[in-house]
Design a protein around this motif. Structure first.
Motif, short mmCIF file in Angstrom:
data_model
loop_
_atom_site.label_atom_id
_atom_site.label_comp_id
_atom_site.label_asym_id
_atom_site.label_seq_id
_atom_site.Cartn_x
_atom_site.Cartn_y
_atom_site.Cartn_z
N SER A 214 -13.48 21.44 -17.08
CA SER A 214 -12.99 21.55 -18.46
C SER A 214 -12.14 22.81 -18.55
N PRO A 215 -11.31 22.92 -19.59
CA PRO A 215 -10.43 24.09 -19.69
C PRO A 215 -11.21 25.41 -19.60
N ALA A 216 -10.68 26.34 -18.84
CA ALA A 216 -11.33 27.64 -18.68
C ALA A 216 -11.34 28.40 -20.00
N THR A 217 -12.40 29.19 -20.21
CA THR A 217 -12.46 30.10 -21.35
C THR A 217 -11.97 31.46 -20.87
N ILE A 218 -10.87 31.92 -21.44
CA ILE A 218 -10.23 33.16 -21.01
C ILE A 218 -10.30 34.15 -22.16
N THR A 219 -10.91 35.29 -21.94
CA THR A 219 -11.08 36.31 -22.98
C THR A 219 -10.21 37.51 -22.67
N ILE A 220 -9.30 37.83 -23.59
CA ILE A 220 -8.40 38.97 -23.41
C ILE A 220 -9.15 40.26 -23.73
N PRO A 221 -9.06 41.30 -22.88
CA PRO A 221 -9.79 42.55 -23.15
C PRO A 221 -9.29 43.22 -24.43
N GLU A 222 -10.22 43.54 -25.30
CA GLU A 222 -9.87 44.11 -26.60
C GLU A 222 -9.24 45.49 -26.44
N GLY A 223 -8.12 45.69 -27.12
CA GLY A 223 -7.47 46.99 -27.14
C GLY A 223 -6.62 47.30 -25.93
N GLU A 224 -6.55 46.38 -24.97
CA GLU A 224 -5.77 46.61 -23.74
C GLU A 224 -4.34 46.11 -23.93
N GLU A 225 -3.39 46.92 -23.48
CA GLU A 225 -1.99 46.48 -23.45
C GLU A 225 -1.78 45.57 -22.25
N PRO A 226 -0.93 44.56 -22.37
CA PRO A 226 -0.70 43.67 -21.23
C PRO A 226 0.00 44.41 -20.09
N PRO A 227 -0.30 44.06 -18.85
CA PRO A 227 0.38 44.69 -17.71
C PRO A 227 1.89 44.43 -17.76
N ALA A 228 2.65 45.40 -17.33
CA ALA A 228 4.10 45.25 -17.29
C ALA A 228 4.56 44.48 -16.06
N GLU A 229 3.70 44.44 -15.03
CA GLU A 229 4.03 43.77 -13.79
C GLU A 229 3.13 42.54 -13.60
N LEU A 230 3.57 41.63 -12.76
CA LEU A 230 2.80 40.43 -12.45
C LEU A 230 1.46 40.80 -11.81
N SER A 259 -1.43 37.78 -26.39
CA SER A 259 -1.35 38.35 -27.73
C SER A 259 -2.53 37.98 -28.61
N ASP A 260 -3.01 36.73 -28.51
CA ASP A 260 -4.12 36.33 -29.38
C ASP A 260 -5.16 35.47 -28.67
N GLY A 261 -4.97 35.22 -27.38
CA GLY A 261 -5.96 34.48 -26.61
C GLY A 261 -5.97 32.99 -26.84
N THR A 262 -5.01 32.47 -27.60
CA THR A 262 -5.02 31.04 -27.88
C THR A 262 -4.47 30.24 -26.68
N GLN A 263 -5.09 29.10 -26.44
CA GLN A 263 -4.66 28.24 -25.34
C GLN A 263 -3.39 27.50 -25.74
N PHE A 264 -2.42 27.48 -24.83
CA PHE A 264 -1.19 26.74 -25.10
C PHE A 264 -0.99 25.57 -24.15
N ASP A 265 -1.77 25.53 -23.06
CA ASP A 265 -1.62 24.41 -22.13
C ASP A 265 -2.81 24.36 -21.18
N THR A 266 -3.14 23.15 -20.72
CA THR A 266 -4.14 22.96 -19.68
C THR A 266 -3.94 21.60 -19.04
N SER A 267 -4.20 21.53 -17.75
CA SER A 267 -4.17 20.24 -17.06
C SER A 267 -5.52 19.54 -17.15
N LEU A 268 -6.55 20.28 -17.58
CA LEU A 268 -7.92 19.76 -17.62
C LEU A 268 -8.20 19.09 -18.96
N GLN A 269 -7.46 18.04 -19.21
CA GLN A 269 -7.70 17.25 -20.40
C GLN A 269 -7.57 15.79 -20.03
N GLU A 270 -8.20 14.94 -20.78
CA GLU A 270 -8.29 13.54 -20.44
C GLU A 270 -6.92 12.91 -20.25
N GLY A 271 -6.78 12.20 -19.14
CA GLY A 271 -5.56 11.45 -18.89
C GLY A 271 -4.48 12.19 -18.13
#
Length: 334
Positions: A214-230, A259-271
């Motif tokens: 099933s789609p992974a649950t990914i939790t963004i660390p609170e208060g952390e700025e996103p990395p500038a590099e890959l 930015s908000d932890g919302t899922q925008f895509d997953t391959s783990l869905q029916e069909g």
């Protein structure tokens, strides 16, 4: 690295639509002067001329290496229905519909008699997933039940092959029968989720809960700025081979916005099923191309992708300014 042409044999083709040309006076020679291989009036109206039994397996010399070759009993060789000539029976466990079949093959255009592709000069093998509905129907219908060491010749009808579109890149017209000589190496059951050794989480990166089904649950660390590099951080280290640029890779994935932890895509869905693409060839965003090369089959990888390696250059894209976070299970590569 395998030639990209080898992979084209596993791509989806449009369903064959048989069009009966209605004769009228509007079609002049000039209007019909532009054709693709096998796509002319003669080929369109051509009656069947033979079957796989009319093909002879021979040998050829390629740069000092003896390789299989095919001699057609007649040219053009046209079949109305796909037929098979058994060469060697093979032995061992039969391939099932859920497995990947590893094989070597030679392909010849039945209309012209010309060789299209061969894996034999380099002794390469190709893996074809019998669970992939986009595999050519002629392979889906003939590879299930095959055994290691089995070899056979397939005279594949256009309907079971490349369909009404043909394949211009390979020189295959919409009416061409394609002749394959196939040697089965074996069959394997593909991974359905990551398998390997768990890796200690890295502080400051998103945390992940994933069961692979099933789609992974990914939790963004609170208060952390996103990395500038890959960031390409394994969560599970698989024991398979390293992915190389240019390989076809099968994956399951989930993606969220930093930015908000919302899922925008997953391959783990029916069909949907597992996602397949060529890595390192610009078919996906740069963060995938760079972050997945060198990872191993069986791994679960956390990718944190800054905008410039995601959709930053896609003006107006809803994810243009987003740092993207993916969890990717690498299931297979060839």
């Amino acid at each position: 690295m395998r030639s990209p042409k080898f992979r084209l044999l596993g791509l989806a083709v449009a369903p064959l639509i048989l069009l009966s040309a209605c004769g009228d006076d509007s079609g002049s020679d000039e209007a019909n002067s532009t054709t693709s291989p096998g796509d002319d009036a003669a080929a369109t109206s051509m009656a069947p001329t033979g079957s796989a039994e009319d093909v002879t397996l021979t040998e050829a010399d390629v740069d000092g290496t003896t390789v299989p070759a095919l001699e057609l009993g007649t040219t053009p060789l046209v079949v109305a229905e796909t037929s098979i000539q058994e060469i060697e029976p093979g032995e061992g466990e039969a391939a099932t519909a859920e497995q990947d079949v590893e094989l070597r093959y030679l392909a010849v255009n039945g209309t012209t008699g010309e060789e299209i592709l061969s894996t034999f000069p380099t002794d390469e093998t190709v893996s074809m997933s019998l669970a992939n509905p986009n595999l050519l129907p002629g392979f889906l219908n003939s590879l299930e039940g095959t055994k290691p060491g089995q070899s056979f010749i397939i005279a594949m009808s256009p309907e079971d092959g490349f369909g009404a579109q043909g394949n211009a890149q390979l020189g295959i017209g919409p009416n061409d029968t394609v002749i394959f000589y196939v040697e089965v190496v074996g069959a394997t059951t593909p991974l359905t989720q990551a398998e390997g050794e768990a890796v200690e989480p890295v502080e400051g990166l998103p945390t992940v809960e994933a069961d692979g089904t099933s789609p992974a649950t990914i939790t963004i660390p609170e208060g952390e700025e996103p990395p500038a590099e890959l960031v390409a951080q394994p969560l599970i280290k698989g024991e398979g081979k390293e992915i190389q640029s240019g390989q076809q890779v099968r994956m399951q994935y989930t993606g969220v916005k930093w930015s908000d932890g919302t899922q925008f895509d997953t391959s783990l869905q029916e069909g949907r099923g597992a996602f397949e693409t060529v890595i390192g060839a610009g078919q996906v965003i740069a963060g995938w191309d760079e972050g997945l090369v060198g990872q191993t089959v069986g791994s679960r990888v956390l990718l944190v992708i800054p905008p410039d390696m995601g959709y930053g250059a896609s003006e107006g894209h809803e994810l243009q300014e987003e740092t993207l976070v993916f969890v990717v299970d690498i299931l297979a590569a060839q």
